[in-house]
Design a protein around this motif. Sequence first.
Motif, short mmCIF file in Angstrom:
data_model
loop_
_atom_site.label_atom_id
_atom_site.label_comp_id
_atom_site.label_asym_id
_atom_site.label_seq_id
_atom_site.Cartn_x
_atom_site.Cartn_y
_atom_site.Cartn_z
N LEU A 287 12.81 0.10 3.26
CA LEU A 287 11.99 -1.04 2.85
C LEU A 287 12.76 -1.84 1.81
O LEU A 287 13.42 -1.26 0.95
N THR B 22 3.09 -2.19 0.02
CA THR B 22 4.40 -1.84 -0.52
C THR B 22 4.32 -1.62 -2.03
O THR B 22 3.41 -2.11 -2.71
N ALA C 270 4.01 3.97 -0.59
CA ALA C 270 4.11 2.77 -1.43
C ALA C 270 3.78 3.10 -2.88
O ALA C 270 4.47 2.66 -3.81
#
Length: 532
Positions: free
Chosen positions: A271, A108, A38
């Motif tokens: 993602l 994230t 992330a």
Amino acid sequence: MNIVLIMSGGIGNRFGAVIPKQYSLIVGRPVIDYVIDAIEDSRYTDKVVVAIDRQWIDYSDKLKSSGYDIVPNGESRLQSMKNGLSHIRKNYDCSKVVIVDSVAPFLTADIIDDYFEKLDQYDAVITAQKITGGLTDIYNTSLDREMFIVTQSPEGFRFPLLYNYFDVDFPFQETACMLPKECTRYYNYGFKNNLKLTYDFELKYAEYMMREFGRDKVNKSLAFFDKNLLYTSGIKENLLRNDTKRTNNWIDMIYASLPELIQRWEVTSFLPFQSSRFGLALSADSQKYGNVVLKFIPDFVERYERELECFKRLSTGYMVKLIDYVDEQNVLLLQRVSKAKYASYENNLRLMDFYKKVIDEAVVYDGSKPVKYIMDYYKELKDRLDSADTMPYMKEEITPELRNACRIYQDIFGESQKVIAHMDLHSQNLLDDGECMYGIDPYGVIAPIEFEFVRFIRNDMKEHIAFGYENRFDILLHSFSKLGDIRRIVYAFYIDMAFCTYNSTFEHEEEEDARIDLELIEIAKKWLKEKG
């Protein structure tokens, strides 16, 4: 400078494992690796500091090779945090810090970047959850759960403020409570799947969620994930709110088609970017192509064919690379610019080099190779004037500017050479990896080359209100005048501001953005009157 501080000093007494929980494996990878993923994808992170017991570093190859600053952990979380903050204060001119836990694998990049952005407005940004069960204390006191919240990491702070008020002996768990009560705080209740590993059985939960959310590296598992993952915050704020039925049908189509695309492009993990408002962009890893982005564009946005044609016609010297596309799903496969941040005028030498490349490699449009979907700019400008009555507000103020913009375009640019222009090269459509800049998300028009500069000028002025719009305009013109006739650039700026002000009335429910656009128009008119 923006710095992320990773808290990785815990030994996990409640976890019951031989090694600390951050080095336990989820789908074959240490928990901390997902946190590092992330951070590496964050656009706004400039530096990373890790508070850690050095004996465990070798348990994560990703951490070992990261090059992050390592500071020793302390006997308590606050002591570890103090060590990290002291190291930052000693070595860097830090303005914002985001503190993350190495045992929170669903962090994230978008969350990190959102916290850095919100710290422009707030002193602290705190992850929080509402209490959904009953609430009492050990004395069986009746308590109103609406008066209480649960706070978690990540947390963001304006660094000088946190450092000045940090108390290593603070008796409570919430770091933001160290700050004076008058400090401004933003509570983020949207990070619902923020699992912080505390007990060993939670590894099983995390592994299940990884497979469901598509973050693991097992290819066969990517065909099975929660469809709700595709409903990003940007889609909810824009597409879903304005066109619920068609947006839901579009998400259903993506969900059904992803297994085939995953196989075609050998995708191993993905993602979504949360901020995309007019489509869905998935940051992905591909065994076949490396770091990529899958960009889905809805039919009802009417932009897929136009954007695809731009990627095919614009120079690959300054655009991200188009690898593949599938018309049936309106999806583009693009090369991802790793560790890139949005471009900034603060790197104006590299920025000017980029725009010089845009000029040098511009595709002149002479009609010999007709375009099918890329529109003529003047035609779109005139269409806006002809439909001015449909604007939801401020028709009286904006319509004269559109009329004047059409006249000026014909007078100044009517006989000018035209190019196939990206037309949306503002800061957030320019990625800077520290060496080069790359354009993304082309709008695509046929227009004079001066129109390639004006949206960067517009967005930069809005992003640096503290300078004063007029002062910032003069600063930007000083640089862009090296690339072309300054008078023509200001005319192009005025014309496009009228174009964008019309758009603002449809894109924003409140009038504020359109009124700011009108203010920028007045600055351009004043400059032309005094200097043009």
